[in-house]
Each structure stands twice: as C-alpha cells, then as structure tokens.
Scaffold this motif. Structure first.
Motif, PDB file in Angstrom:
ATOM      1  N   LEU A 155      10.385 -26.357  77.090  1.00  0.00           N
ATOM      2  CA  LEU A 155       9.163 -25.933  77.771  1.00  0.00           C
ATOM      3  C   LEU A 155       9.488 -25.037  78.962  1.00  0.00           C
ATOM      4  O   LEU A 155       8.810 -24.036  79.211  1.00  0.00           O
ATOM      5  CB  LEU A 155       8.354 -27.152  78.225  1.00  0.00           C
ATOM      6  N   LYS A 156      10.544 -25.375  79.693  1.00  0.00           N
ATOM      7  CA  LYS A 156      10.965 -24.524  80.809  1.00  0.00           C
ATOM      8  C   LYS A 156      11.540 -23.209  80.296  1.00  0.00           C
ATOM      9  O   LYS A 156      11.265 -22.138  80.842  1.00  0.00           O
ATOM     10  CB  LYS A 156      12.017 -25.252  81.650  1.00  0.00           C
ATOM     11  N   ARG A 157      12.320 -23.300  79.229  1.00  0.00           N
ATOM     12  CA  ARG A 157      12.990 -22.117  78.695  1.00  0.00           C
ATOM     13  C   ARG A 157      11.989 -21.071  78.206  1.00  0.00           C
ATOM     14  O   ARG A 157      12.226 -19.874  78.323  1.00  0.00           O
ATOM     15  CB  ARG A 157      13.926 -22.539  77.557  1.00  0.00           C
ATOM     16  N   ILE A 158      10.880 -21.534  77.636  1.00  0.00           N
ATOM     17  CA  ILE A 158       9.889 -20.584  77.113  1.00  0.00           C
ATOM     18  C   ILE A 158       8.785 -20.281  78.133  1.00  0.00           C
ATOM     19  O   ILE A 158       7.801 -19.625  77.805  1.00  0.00           O
ATOM     20  CB  ILE A 158       9.270 -21.097  75.797  1.00  0.00           C
ATOM     21  N   ASN A 159       8.957 -20.790  79.361  1.00  0.00           N
ATOM     22  CA  ASN A 159       8.057 -20.454  80.467  1.00  0.00           C
ATOM     23  C   ASN A 159       6.635 -20.957  80.233  1.00  0.00           C
ATOM     24  O   ASN A 159       5.656 -20.274  80.549  1.00  0.00           O
ATOM     25  CB  ASN A 159       8.031 -18.929  80.693  1.00  0.00           C
ATOM     26  N   ARG A 160       6.511 -22.189  79.739  1.00  0.00           N
ATOM     27  CA  ARG A 160       5.176 -22.725  79.488  1.00  0.00           C
ATOM     28  C   ARG A 160       4.418 -23.042  80.779  1.00  0.00           C
ATOM     29  O   ARG A 160       3.198 -22.908  80.845  1.00  0.00           O
ATOM     30  CB  ARG A 160       5.250 -24.000  78.647  1.00  0.00           C
ATOM     31  N   GLY A 161       5.117 -23.542  81.782  1.00  0.00           N
ATOM     32  CA  GLY A 161       4.440 -23.844  83.037  1.00  0.00           C
ATOM     33  C   GLY A 161       3.765 -25.201  83.086  1.00  0.00           C
ATOM     34  O   GLY A 161       2.998 -25.487  84.004  1.00  0.00           O
ATOM     35  N   HIS A 162       4.000 -26.038  82.081  1.00  0.00           N
ATOM     36  CA  HIS A 162       3.487 -27.412  82.095  1.00  0.00           C
ATOM     37  C   HIS A 162       4.473 -28.307  81.366  1.00  0.00           C
ATOM     38  O   HIS A 162       5.402 -27.841  80.701  1.00  0.00           O
ATOM     39  CB  HIS A 162       2.098 -27.500  81.446  1.00  0.00           C
ATOM     40  N   GLY A 163       4.273 -29.600  81.500  1.00  0.00           N
ATOM     41  CA  GLY A 163       5.129 -30.559  80.818  1.00  0.00           C
ATOM     42  C   GLY A 163       4.354 -31.373  79.801  1.00  0.00           C
ATOM     43  O   GLY A 163       3.169 -31.118  79.547  1.00  0.00           O
ATOM     44  N   PHE A 164       5.013 -32.378  79.233  1.00  0.00           N
ATOM     45  CA  PHE A 164       4.361 -33.206  78.223  1.00  0.00           C
ATOM     46  C   PHE A 164       3.330 -34.135  78.840  1.00  0.00           C
ATOM     47  O   PHE A 164       2.355 -34.506  78.178  1.00  0.00           O
ATOM     48  CB  PHE A 164       5.401 -34.017  77.448  1.00  0.00           C
ATOM     49  N   ASP A 165       3.505 -34.512  80.112  1.00  0.00           N
ATOM     50  CA  ASP A 165       2.558 -35.426  80.749  1.00  0.00           C
ATOM     51  C   ASP A 165       1.156 -34.842  80.792  1.00  0.00           C
ATOM     52  O   ASP A 165       0.166 -35.559  80.589  1.00  0.00           O
ATOM     53  CB  ASP A 165       3.027 -35.764  82.167  1.00  0.00           C
TER      54      ASP A 165
END
Length: 306
Positions: A155-165
């Motif tokens: 998620l960080k690597r693809i620059n999503r900007g959010h987590g699973f929570d």
C-alpha cells in the motif's frame, strides 16, 4: 460452458432479480482524489490513469447526457441500468454536491441501481446514510471500495495513502447500514506473489464483503509505473499466472459472494503491457478453462485452508 457455470457472477444475480443483465453506465462526475489534490499527496496511485478505464473521462457532458450516450451504446442489450460513478473518488465532495449528483443519476425509471466507486478513507457516515436512503427507496446500491491489497508495505509502495484499518472500518459501517460492498483487488502489484493475493483475499473475506472485482496489474500510459516499466524494473504476470491465481481465489470464495469482474483489459496505445491485457476475452477464457479443470467458486471451502 462460460464463467456463470462456475462463478456467482453479477450477471447471474441481476437475471435472478430483474430478469436480465443490468448494464453499468459509467459517469465522470468531475470528482478528484485526495491523493491527487494535495490533501494526502499528488500524482495519485502509481498504477492509475483514469482514462484507461473510463469511457467518459474528460467529457464536458452533464450526468444526464452521459447516461443518455451510455444507453445509446447499449441499445438492444438491456432495458434497465445502473448509474456507475467510476472515475476517481466518487464520495469526495460536500454532502449536498454528492446528493445533487446522485439524484441526477437516478432520476429516470430505467436506472434501477447506483454504484459508487471510492477509496476506503473517503466514506464519512453521512455518505453511508445517504446511500442507505436510496436503497430504502428501492434502488440497488453498491459501494465499490478500491483496496487493491491488504499488504501494508505494498500500500505504501503504490502510494495509496491509506491502510487496511480504514478499509475494515468502512466495510463494517456500510454493511451495518445495509449497504452492499464490492472490493477491488489487483493481482501482480510490484513485490507481491501468489501468497500475498491469498492473504489479502482472506483478510477481505474475514471483514465481510458482498462482492469482489479482480483484475491484473496492467501498465498504462500516464501512470507512475509506466516509468518503471520503461526502465525494465517491473515483472508482470503472464496470462497463465494470472488465470491460476484468480481461479484459486475463486475456489476459496464463499458461494454467496458476487463476482462483479474477474479480469480487465485496456486498449492500446493507452495500454503498454502486458500485451494479453489488450484482448477482452483471453483472460476470461483462461480462467474458465482453469475453473473447469480444477473446480469453481467455493470448491476449497471445508476441505482446504489458505
């Protein structure tokens, strides 16, 4: 035999409820994304270029005009439709703006459904309550959440900007309000393997979900990953690898979960790679062949663990 013989597809569900398949009419309602406007970041997710999947991206047409053109393209194929807010983050605006746009989309009697695509971190309770109000009026409502993966490093690597929570919280709140949730997952993201796909699938199923959309990572012009691909720094899935992984996920999926999509394609020259993603049917045929050979949806449940 086709996919419907092995998978609980959205088309099957529509025929059972409405007597026909529902055509999704895509809408670009001029939304943006917090990962593009500077709220969370700029440039968006590394794989994203909305032009690769949205017929209406960049149009100056109103929502009503876009729907009319979509009906014309679908003439003879369906008499009932779903208004699909597909481009960018379709819950990312003020409440009254959202309500005006959603209201415009469902004003005609042949629009029986509303599908809203968004990010898990952009769905406040007021939006959930708004969507629930449409469902209470008899509209078929789906909230489509772009998760892509449950792996925090990816998620960080693809620059999503959010987590699973954030995803888990939104799913819980939406389903508590009676809103059906469809989750998007991408197979083939940089650094991930088949075991990562299985782990993400299990995490999503454990949260509770009503539908899934699976598609391969494909590199499109204008995305950040296009630069990495041109520098030969990406290893992409072959058709055989993708078909195997998707089929395995399907076999681990409970039969009541609806698959809205199991593959995807893009047109050249927008599509850069892999080449097999340029053909609508290649991925689907490979998946169906695997399912016929090794079992369909729910085949592993009660017999195998992840």
């Amino acid at each position: 035999m086709g996919l419907d013989s092995h998978v609980n597809t959205f088309g099957v569900q529509c025929r059972q409820k409405y007597g026909e398949r529902l055509k999704k009419l895509t809408i670009d309602a001029k939304f943006t994304c917090p990962n593009r406007d500077g709220t969370l970041g700029r440039g968006g997710c590394t794989f994203c270029n909305v032009e690769s999947f949205s017929h209406e991206h960049g149009t100056l047409d109103s929502i009503a005009e876009q729907l009319a053109k979509g009906r014309e393209r679908s003439k003879g194929k369906s008499s009932k439709f779903i208004a699909y807010f597909q481009a960018y983050t379709s819950t990312y605006d003020e409440y009254q703006v959202l309500k005006l746009k959603y209201d415009e989309a469902i004003q005609d009697s042949d629009i029986v459904g509303l599908c809203v695509g968004t990010r898990p971190d952009c769905v406040p309770q007021a939006v959930i309550d708004l969507l629930a109000s449409y469902q209470q009026k008899g509209i078929e409502v789906w909230l489509e959440l772009g998760l892509q993966t449950a792996n925090p490093d990816t998620l960080k690597r693809i620059n999503r900007g959010h987590g699973f929570d954030e995803y888990r919280d939104t799913v819980i709140r939406a389903r508590r309000a009676g809103i059906k949730v469809c989750t998007h997952l991408i197979l083939g993201l940089p650094g991930e393997t088949h075991s990562d796909y299985l782990a993400t699938h299990k995490a999503v199923i454990d949260c509770g979900v009503d539908g899934l959309k699976l598609h391969p990572l494909h590199i499109v012009e204008g995305s950040t990953l296009a630069k990495a691909w041109r520098a030969d720094r990406l290893e992409l899935l072959t058709l055989e690898q993708y078909a195997y992984s998707v089929s395995e996920l399907i076999r681990y999926t409970p039969k009541d979960i609806v698959f809205h999509r199991v593959t995807a394609y893009a047109k050249k020259p927008m599509l850069l790679a892999p080449d097999w993603c340029a053909f609508r049917w290649e991925g689907l045929v490979a998946i169906v062949n695997d399912l016929e050979a090794h079992g369909g949806q729910g085949h592993y449940l009660g017999t195998l663990s992840y």
